[in-house]
Design an enzyme around this catalytic site. Structure first.
Site, short mmCIF file in Angstrom:
data_model
loop_
_atom_site.label_atom_id
_atom_site.label_comp_id
_atom_site.label_asym_id
_atom_site.label_seq_id
_atom_site.Cartn_x
_atom_site.Cartn_y
_atom_site.Cartn_z
N ARG A 101 0.88 -1.18 0.00
CA ARG A 101 0.00 0.00 0.00
C ARG A 101 0.90 1.22 0.00
O ARG A 101 1.71 1.40 0.92
CB ARG A 101 -0.91 -0.01 1.23
CG ARG A 101 -1.70 1.27 1.38
CD ARG A 101 -2.83 1.19 2.40
NE ARG A 101 -3.96 0.47 1.87
CZ ARG A 101 -5.21 0.59 2.33
NH1 ARG A 101 -5.47 1.40 3.34
NH2 ARG A 101 -6.20 -0.10 1.80
N HIS A 128 -7.31 0.92 -6.58
CA HIS A 128 -7.55 0.07 -5.40
C HIS A 128 -8.26 -1.20 -5.88
O HIS A 128 -9.43 -1.44 -5.59
CB HIS A 128 -8.42 0.84 -4.39
CG HIS A 128 -8.46 0.22 -3.03
ND1 HIS A 128 -7.67 -0.85 -2.65
CD2 HIS A 128 -9.21 0.52 -1.93
CE1 HIS A 128 -7.93 -1.16 -1.40
NE2 HIS A 128 -8.86 -0.35 -0.94
N ASP A 216 -17.12 7.52 -1.97
CA ASP A 216 -15.88 7.36 -1.19
C ASP A 216 -15.58 8.74 -0.58
O ASP A 216 -16.23 9.74 -0.94
CB ASP A 216 -14.75 6.91 -2.14
CG ASP A 216 -13.44 6.60 -1.43
OD1 ASP A 216 -13.45 6.43 -0.19
OD2 ASP A 216 -12.40 6.52 -2.12
N CYS A 256 -16.31 1.93 0.21
CA CYS A 256 -15.19 1.06 0.59
C CYS A 256 -14.86 1.17 2.07
O CYS A 256 -14.24 0.27 2.62
CB CYS A 256 -13.97 1.37 -0.27
SG CYS A 256 -13.34 3.05 -0.11
#
Ligand code: CP
Ligand code: NVA
Length: 298
Positions: A101, A128, A216, A256
């Site tokens: 990440r 992602h 998001d 998410c």
């Protein structure tokens, strides 16, 4: 044979992505069917915070019979300037798979070039993909095939939005992106998928007649200093009950997570029955397990 990495959804064929998502659905019902990867080790190198992605990978690897090693830049030589290519050479001589990440997507590309084992993008500034495996699993579990459906992305044209564009191509759905001017997704991705992806400025137009609404945060990790400016720019883009009333009556809502109630989504929508965010979060584990099974078997 070339090593199979997973930096974006486009690294795998639509057929392989579908296989992974359906395998995740199967493993959720029958975890004992999972292949065993005794003594395999997954490296997790995280330069940004995480709850879901990290825990999902650690639990998944554990359930596959292997283990994981977690590193941050702060407590490894990566944070002290050891070149990415050297880190890739060293880590991939000891680990069987690596998930990173990070900020710059280019760092993942460079790492993959020098890695002898599969590399997974656990989130970059640009994509992602792991989240999309869980989102596709969740949609299919609740509503069946997503092919031919209409999906609205409401908010920032960010890493998640980019992965939704890739998912639209791979899973064959239409994507309407409702975002304010100045916050569009990368134009090359929109142009390459112009047969199924469109951008609108009005969130009501974006969600009208859709089967799934997704949003998001307005300021992603690394953009914290822009929070106030972004709150102003995204005024009117909150996914609330009024906005959702324009979607199809059985439309699902996804995020998410982590979410900011009262900002990009109202508490009422997040906690409403059409919201499948908790299944979506749980499915991170099942889908990442199916992804690991796939990559470790390649
Ligand atoms: N959705 C997601 O990736 O969550 P984390 O940042 O908690 O991993
Ligand atoms: N767009 C968000 C996703 C978090 C899972 C971010 O990058 O911070």
């Amino acid at each position: 044979m070339a090593i199979q990495h997973f930096l974006t959804l486009a690294d795998l064929s639509p057929a392989d992505l579908s296989t992974i998502v359906h395998r995740a659905i199967e493993l959720k019902k029958q975890p004992d069917l999972a292949k065993k990867f005794d003594r395999y080790t997954l490296g997790l190198v995280f330069e940004k915070s995480s709850t879901r992605t990290r825990v999902a990978f650690e639990v998944a690897m554990n359930q596959l019979g292997g283990s994981s090693v977690f590193l941050t830049t702060a407590d490894s030589q990566l944070g002290r300037g050891e070149p990415v290519e050297d880190s890739a050479r060293v880590l991939s001589r000891m680990l069987d798979c690596i998930a990173i990440r990070t900020f710059e997507h280019g760092k993942l590309v460079k790492f993959a070039e020098y890695s002898k084992v599969p590399l997974i993008n656990a989130l970059s500034d640009d994509f992602h993909p792991c989240q999309l495996l869980a989102d596709m699993q969740t949609y299919i579990e609740h509503r069946g095939n997503i092919a031919g459906k209409r999906v609205a992305w409401v908010g920032d044209g960010n890493n998640m939005c980019h992965s939704y564009i890739n998912a639209a191509a791979a899973f064959d759905f239409e994507l309407v992106i409702a975002c304010p001017a100045g916050f569009d997704p990368a134009s090359h991705l929109v142009e390459a998928n112009s047969d199924r992806v469109s951008i609108v400025r009005d969130p009501i137009a974006g969600v009208t007649g859709v089967d799934l609404v997704v949003t998001d945060v307005w300021a992603s990790m690394g953009q914290e200093a822009q929070q106030r400016k972004r709150e102003d720019a995204f005024a009117g883009f909150e996914v609330n009950t009024e906005l959702m009333s324009n979607a199809n009556s059985n439309a699902l809502f996804m995020h998410c997570l982590p979410a900011h109630r009262g900002e990009e989504v109202s508490a009422e929508v997040l906690d409403h029955k059409g919201s499948v965010v908790w299944d979506e979060a749980e499915n991170r584990m099942h889908s990442q397990k199916a992804l690991l099974e796939h990559l470790l078997s390649c």
